[in-house]
Design a protein around this motif. Sequence first.
Motif, mmCIF file in Angstrom:
data_model
loop_
_atom_site.group_PDB
_atom_site.id
_atom_site.type_symbol
_atom_site.label_atom_id
_atom_site.label_comp_id
_atom_site.label_asym_id
_atom_site.label_seq_id
_atom_site.Cartn_x
_atom_site.Cartn_y
_atom_site.Cartn_z
ATOM 1 N N THR A 354 48.163 44.646 47.432
ATOM 2 C CA THR A 354 47.957 44.462 45.994
ATOM 3 C C THR A 354 47.145 45.611 45.421
ATOM 4 N N CYS A 355 46.089 46.007 46.109
ATOM 5 C CA CYS A 355 45.243 47.106 45.619
ATOM 6 C C CYS A 355 46.028 48.409 45.550
ATOM 7 N N GLU A 356 46.845 48.669 46.555
ATOM 8 C CA GLU A 356 47.633 49.913 46.583
ATOM 9 C C GLU A 356 48.677 49.922 45.469
ATOM 10 N N ARG A 357 49.322 48.778 45.223
ATOM 11 C CA ARG A 357 50.342 48.713 44.178
ATOM 12 C C ARG A 357 49.712 48.825 42.789
ATOM 13 N N VAL A 375 39.262 45.082 38.589
ATOM 14 C CA VAL A 375 40.219 46.125 38.204
ATOM 15 C C VAL A 375 39.945 46.534 36.767
ATOM 16 N N ASP A 376 39.525 47.790 36.581
ATOM 17 C CA ASP A 376 39.338 48.357 35.246
ATOM 18 C C ASP A 376 40.549 49.240 34.960
ATOM 19 N N MET A 377 41.473 48.733 34.120
ATOM 20 C CA MET A 377 42.720 49.443 33.840
ATOM 21 C C MET A 377 42.505 50.641 32.927
ATOM 22 N N THR A 378 41.416 50.663 32.214
ATOM 23 C CA THR A 378 41.049 51.655 31.199
ATOM 24 C C THR A 378 41.923 51.504 29.955
ATOM 25 N N ALA A 379 41.481 52.142 28.875
ATOM 26 C CA ALA A 379 42.184 52.040 27.591
ATOM 27 C C ALA A 379 43.521 52.780 27.599
ATOM 28 N N ALA A 380 43.804 53.513 28.692
ATOM 29 C CA ALA A 380 45.090 54.218 28.777
ATOM 30 C C ALA A 380 46.234 53.289 29.160
ATOM 31 N N ALA A 381 45.926 52.089 29.598
ATOM 32 C CA ALA A 381 46.977 51.152 30.006
ATOM 33 C C ALA A 381 47.714 50.626 28.776
ATOM 34 N N MET A 382 49.034 50.621 28.846
ATOM 35 C CA MET A 382 49.867 50.114 27.771
ATOM 36 C C MET A 382 50.289 48.668 28.064
ATOM 37 N N ALA A 383 51.017 48.079 27.117
ATOM 38 C CA ALA A 383 51.388 46.671 27.240
ATOM 39 C C ALA A 383 52.139 46.396 28.531
ATOM 40 N N PHE A 386 49.825 46.122 31.399
ATOM 41 C CA PHE A 386 49.133 44.830 31.360
ATOM 42 C C PHE A 386 49.979 43.756 32.035
ATOM 43 N N GLY A 387 51.229 43.650 31.613
ATOM 44 C CA GLY A 387 52.104 42.625 32.167
ATOM 45 C C GLY A 387 52.340 42.802 33.651
ATOM 46 N N ASP A 388 52.594 44.047 34.082
ATOM 47 C CA ASP A 388 52.861 44.302 35.502
ATOM 48 C C ASP A 388 51.601 44.085 36.344
ATOM 49 N N ALA A 389 50.445 44.493 35.801
ATOM 50 C CA ALA A 389 49.195 44.354 36.563
ATOM 51 C C ALA A 389 48.838 42.887 36.753
ATOM 52 N N ILE A 390 48.973 42.084 35.696
ATOM 53 C CA ILE A 390 48.599 40.674 35.852
ATOM 54 C C ILE A 390 49.600 39.960 36.760
ATOM 55 N N ARG A 391 50.853 40.450 36.808
ATOM 56 C CA ARG A 391 51.820 39.869 37.751
ATOM 57 C C ARG A 391 51.396 40.148 39.189
ATOM 58 N N LEU A 392 50.996 41.385 39.463
ATOM 59 C CA LEU A 392 50.549 41.725 40.818
ATOM 60 C C LEU A 392 49.327 40.901 41.216
ATOM 61 N N VAL A 393 48.389 40.790 40.293
ATOM 62 C CA VAL A 393 47.147 40.072 40.606
ATOM 63 C C VAL A 393 47.423 38.591 40.835
ATOM 64 N N LEU A 394 48.148 37.956 39.917
ATOM 65 C CA LEU A 394 48.406 36.524 40.040
ATOM 66 C C LEU A 394 49.310 36.197 41.230
ATOM 67 N N SER A 395 50.102 37.157 41.680
ATOM 68 C CA SER A 395 50.986 36.928 42.832
ATOM 69 C C SER A 395 50.240 37.007 44.151
ATOM 70 N N ASP A 396 49.025 37.546 44.135
ATOM 71 C CA ASP A 396 48.238 37.656 45.362
ATOM 72 C C ASP A 396 47.727 36.270 45.761
ATOM 73 N N ALA A 420 53.288 40.584 26.441
ATOM 74 C CA ALA A 420 53.613 41.070 27.788
ATOM 75 C C ALA A 420 53.049 40.161 28.875
ATOM 76 N N ILE A 421 51.908 39.532 28.614
ATOM 77 C CA ILE A 421 51.278 38.745 29.675
ATOM 78 C C ILE A 421 51.665 37.264 29.657
ATOM 79 N N VAL A 422 51.994 36.728 28.483
ATOM 80 C CA VAL A 422 52.258 35.282 28.382
ATOM 81 C C VAL A 422 53.369 34.814 29.315
ATOM 82 N N PRO A 423 54.544 35.475 29.354
ATOM 83 C CA PRO A 423 55.602 34.985 30.244
ATOM 84 C C PRO A 423 55.199 35.010 31.715
#
Length: 716
Positions: A354-357, A375-383, A386-396, A420-423
């Motif tokens: 998960t950390c590597e992905r 996980v600090d995504m920084t302000a450079a992260a786009m929508a 956000f959606g992909d990162a929370i999927r990786l985290v919640l899937s762990d 992006a995150i709700v679904p």
Amino acid sequence: MGQLLVEGMDEEGITMTASLREIFESRSIAVVGASEDPSKAGHQVVRTLLAAGYLGKIYPVNRNEKQILGLPCYSSIAEIKGPLDLIVISLPGKAVISVMEEAEQRGDVKGVVVLSAGFAETAIPENVEAQRQLVEIARRAGIRVFGPNCIGIMNPDRRLVTGFHPGISLVPGNVGYVTQSGALGGSLVTMALSQPKPLGFARFGHVGNMCDVSNQELIEEYGNDPRIEVILVYLEGVKDGREFMRVASRVTKNKPVLVLKVGRTQIGAKAALSHTGTLAGADAVYNGAFKQCGVVRANTVHDLIAGAKAVSMLPKPRGNRVCILTEAGGMGVVSMDEVEAGGVLELAPMSQETCERLTALLPPMAMVCKPNGYVDMTAAAMAKEFGDAIRLVLSDANVDMVVLNSIPPTFLPAMDVAQAIVPVVKELGKPVAACFTVGQAMAETRRYLEESGIPTFESPDYAVRALAMLTQATFSVSHPLGDVPSARHPILDRAVLEARHPLEPESLDFLSDHGIAVMPHVLARTREEAQRAAMEMNSPVVLKIVAPQVIHKSDIGGVKVNLQGNEAVGQGHDQMVNDVKSAIAAADIHGVLVVPMAQPGTEVIVGMVRDAQFGPTIMFGTGGVFVELFKDVSFRIAPFDKEVALDMIKETKGYQVLRGMRGEKQKDIASLAELLVQVSQLAARYPQIKEVDLNPIRVHENGYSVLDARILLDAE
């Protein structure tokens, strides 16, 4: 509760006391003291009922008016021809009694709400007597009373509201409110309704003086109401702490009870005779009682509402492991601090994959798993990130829940992030608490998130505490209080007869008679007896003065340690007796207690005080004689079992010391827990014992040594 109770007599020999459920479902209300004057409470109650669209009949009662707000007015409740379920009284104290007498004569009144103040809360004898008369009439007539000094009840289903708190909308929901303050209780409701998605309620009850209906009775009623899924309580105190615990233990097995307990004072000011009494603050006792009966405590008004949002909106977590997913470093640090300070949650140990992905997904400047679970995504992260990162985290599998912090920059619409995150959150079904800060810019996004089942919070610490309360509500275990028959013992009987407390040798013998391991000891009446006892023990010994006037022996030279040989023991005896006589000339010295030196170990304290609300209360603490300095203590209500005792021990910082630190071997925690259980049984069995102080106790790798024991009896 919720059923009819048999009480009193009617023409067939039985008066049926109305259930609380019948009162909440009242189909007719008389407002006695209704007025055309908008500055009067009676006017505002009628106006509020009309504005709310109450689904029943409203009867204003005022002998000086013909009509109030378009409704015909009655001179007394006796004139009302139809059935009358509920009366709201807004009259001075003595007039309330007359209304109660009329209600008794009618025979159909189920409940009364007394808005008026000026009863027992004033402590004025005539006002206390008026409240007593009120209760007497109510019990005789089978009428339930809310108050006095209260705003009563609300039920959105029937559009029923008996108070006049501003800003309340009757929005149906799954929350049940119990409050001892009308203003604060009403404010809780309005705060809940002001959330991005209004948090509605099923019932509201203000108990006021609790002359009849009590907070614990409402809790039990709500526990039986299928419309209520979470119970919120504003608590100033309880009249019967043990009954409160019994009720709460039953209710929390099926639904969460969240409590804001105020009035954090100490009971120790009048209990200076023992270390336990000094530390047994009322707030600490409430804390222990809440944990024992499965109640979750909130520390602030905002936390109570935050906890209610989390519990009512989110799925139950599988554990306490949280990932902090943030796009703003400062918000992330606040979240991390709260996780550490709260002591309920822990950072999720996400897998290496998960950390590597996450590292591959997020911008190069992102801080991933430093530390793991952050996980600090920084302000450079786009929508999309956000959606992909929370999927990786919640899937762990190692992540039980997520705190998502975001202050989307102007080039990233907040709604894009939310969509992006709700679904993903809906698909993976784990609790997520979102902090999208505050302000109008985030209002639409926060409303969308909450309508989608994701609670939002104004600051990251609220979000963390809300998830902590959800976790506590999910995993708390209630331990019902048992009943222990009272008993007598010759040692206690003799001390009571002689109007004194047991001496230390008597206390040790009493403990030994109940299976508690105590040190070998001999009461020596003379210098020679002390020397002989020390010789027979064949080891270094401790000498302790035995005198009823001496409470803290070491403070006045009443303890001599590590004495070996006839000369040392004799000199120690003489010096100790002289020191004590110099300090307390009137000391009645019964002799000295000769005890072998105990083996090294970790020092702790076990004590008991008899709390005014909860009865026998057990304290465990670390530090031994330094317990007042460290204040590392926990409390529970007696009697209890070994599971509760172990919780007490684990709650203290000293638990880590007992487990073994810096090369030290683990101490005998199991035998220490058994000691706590035994003391709790004694406290429940012997009501004449006012305090117990076993301090210090030295815990070894095998067993323990009680180095000092004091039992104080109730003078009455």
